[in-house]
Design a protein around this motif. Sequence first.
Motif, mmCIF file in Angstrom:
data_model
loop_
_atom_site.group_PDB
_atom_site.id
_atom_site.type_symbol
_atom_site.label_atom_id
_atom_site.label_comp_id
_atom_site.label_asym_id
_atom_site.label_seq_id
_atom_site.Cartn_x
_atom_site.Cartn_y
_atom_site.Cartn_z
ATOM 1 N N GLU A 88 0.733 -1.200 0.021
ATOM 2 C CA GLU A 88 -0.011 -0.075 -0.106
ATOM 3 C C GLU A 88 0.842 1.185 0.081
ATOM 4 O O GLU A 88 0.395 2.375 -0.228
ATOM 5 C CB GLU A 88 -0.814 0.013 1.260
ATOM 6 C CG GLU A 88 -2.145 -1.108 1.166
ATOM 7 C CD GLU A 88 -2.696 -1.156 2.456
ATOM 8 O OE1 GLU A 88 -2.532 -0.403 3.172
ATOM 9 O OE2 GLU A 88 -3.734 -1.917 2.691
ATOM 10 N N GLY A 89 2.244 1.249 0.213
ATOM 11 C CA GLY A 89 2.938 2.204 0.146
ATOM 12 C C GLY A 89 4.315 1.857 -0.136
ATOM 13 O O GLY A 89 4.705 0.609 0.010
ATOM 14 N N LYS A 90 5.189 2.853 -0.583
ATOM 15 C CA LYS A 90 6.754 2.482 -0.898
ATOM 16 C C LYS A 90 7.309 2.475 0.341
ATOM 17 O O LYS A 90 7.248 3.280 1.329
ATOM 18 C CB LYS A 90 7.181 3.492 -1.605
ATOM 19 C CG LYS A 90 8.692 3.432 -2.157
ATOM 20 C CD LYS A 90 9.118 4.431 -2.859
ATOM 21 C CE LYS A 90 10.707 4.383 -3.420
ATOM 22 N NZ LYS A 90 10.984 5.502 -4.184
ATOM 23 N N GLY A 91 8.452 1.556 0.343
ATOM 24 C CA GLY A 91 9.425 1.570 1.525
ATOM 25 C C GLY A 91 9.749 -0.016 1.912
ATOM 26 O O GLY A 91 9.902 -0.827 0.930
ATOM 27 N N VAL A 92 10.700 0.039 2.942
ATOM 28 C CA VAL A 92 11.110 -1.185 3.366
ATOM 29 C C VAL A 92 10.314 -1.953 4.071
ATOM 30 O O VAL A 92 9.496 -1.833 5.306
ATOM 31 C CB VAL A 92 12.564 -1.162 4.140
ATOM 32 C CG1 VAL A 92 13.091 -2.375 4.590
ATOM 33 C CG2 VAL A 92 13.435 -0.037 3.343
ATOM 34 N N TYR A 93 10.068 -3.300 3.361
ATOM 35 C CA TYR A 93 9.385 -4.402 4.071
ATOM 36 C C TYR A 93 10.274 -5.519 4.970
ATOM 37 O O TYR A 93 11.160 -5.624 4.460
ATOM 38 C CB TYR A 93 8.329 -5.021 3.330
ATOM 39 C CG TYR A 93 7.061 -4.112 2.795
ATOM 40 C CD1 TYR A 93 5.898 -4.365 3.317
ATOM 41 C CD2 TYR A 93 7.422 -3.281 1.905
ATOM 42 C CE1 TYR A 93 4.765 -3.616 2.854
ATOM 43 C CE2 TYR A 93 6.456 -2.392 1.667
ATOM 44 C CZ TYR A 93 5.044 -2.625 1.981
ATOM 45 O OH TYR A 93 3.943 -1.510 1.755
ATOM 46 N N THR A 94 9.908 -5.822 6.055
ATOM 47 C CA THR A 94 10.682 -6.691 6.933
ATOM 48 C C THR A 94 9.899 -7.931 7.058
ATOM 49 O O THR A 94 8.738 -7.835 7.552
ATOM 50 C CB THR A 94 11.018 -6.117 8.207
ATOM 51 O OG1 THR A 94 11.586 -4.774 7.869
ATOM 52 C CG2 THR A 94 11.795 -6.967 8.915
ATOM 53 N N PHE A 95 10.462 -9.169 6.855
ATOM 54 C CA PHE A 95 9.908 -10.528 7.128
ATOM 55 C C PHE A 95 10.988 -11.294 8.217
ATOM 56 O O PHE A 95 12.240 -11.180 7.574
ATOM 57 C CB PHE A 95 9.406 -11.048 5.975
ATOM 58 C CG PHE A 95 10.559 -11.539 5.118
ATOM 59 C CD1 PHE A 95 11.329 -12.757 4.960
ATOM 60 C CD2 PHE A 95 10.993 -10.588 3.985
ATOM 61 C CE1 PHE A 95 12.203 -13.193 4.054
ATOM 62 C CE2 PHE A 95 11.845 -11.164 3.019
ATOM 63 C CZ PHE A 95 12.525 -12.153 3.239
ATOM 64 N N CYS A 96 10.687 -11.901 9.265
ATOM 65 C CA CYS A 96 11.466 -12.565 9.973
ATOM 66 C C CYS A 96 10.998 -13.827 10.555
ATOM 67 O O CYS A 96 9.667 -14.124 10.607
ATOM 68 C CB CYS A 96 11.660 -11.753 11.476
ATOM 69 S SG CYS A 96 12.046 -9.978 11.424
#
Length: 212
Positions: A88-96
């Motif tokens: 929904e927006g630009k940026g850094v997505y994090t998955f852990c």
Amino acid sequence: MPGAVRTLCLAALLGALRAGGTELTLELPDSAQRCFHQELESGVKFTLDYQVISGGHYDVDCYVEDPNGKTIYQETKKQYDSFSHHTEGKGVYTFCFSNEFSTFSHKIVYFDFQVGDEPPILPDMNNRVTALTQLESACVTIHEMLKAVIDSQTHYRLREAQDRSRAEELNGRVSYWSVGETLILFVVSIGQVVLLKSFFTEKRPSSGGAGT
């Protein structure tokens, strides 16, 4: 002309099979957590597939956060799962991936992170108003079959790795049990020999004082 179309079709197939994505197998120690970060544009679809290959009860915690720190996916003690989302927006997505609930078992985790929709295998395929030619239809069919083959190979490769890990773990347990039984057998055998020897050993009377 057919040769050029055939070459173009082959190039399109190879290009589609090289769609953007990341596959990785990682070791997750006990009481540890591993996080990955990916910068994405707005309105992009991404898919996360993961599976625990070995370790403990073959489970792991997983969560995904958007650039604002909002958790958009969270599962606990899962052996495998798949998650898709449109940003929904630009940026850094994090998955852990977290193994903090386990205090002694290491885990091996495989994941596949795909970004974006698959590109069309033929130029202007989505905007065409005419039917596909026989060669183009064959290209589409071959592409779908190759995708099925790749998915099957990945599935069986993970199953093979998981089964091999379980077999090695079982083999180790059987080996330790065999060593333990061997030691117990030696101890019991030596004890029986000593016990039987004591039954047949003549006890000599101790020399007493001189008679009156």
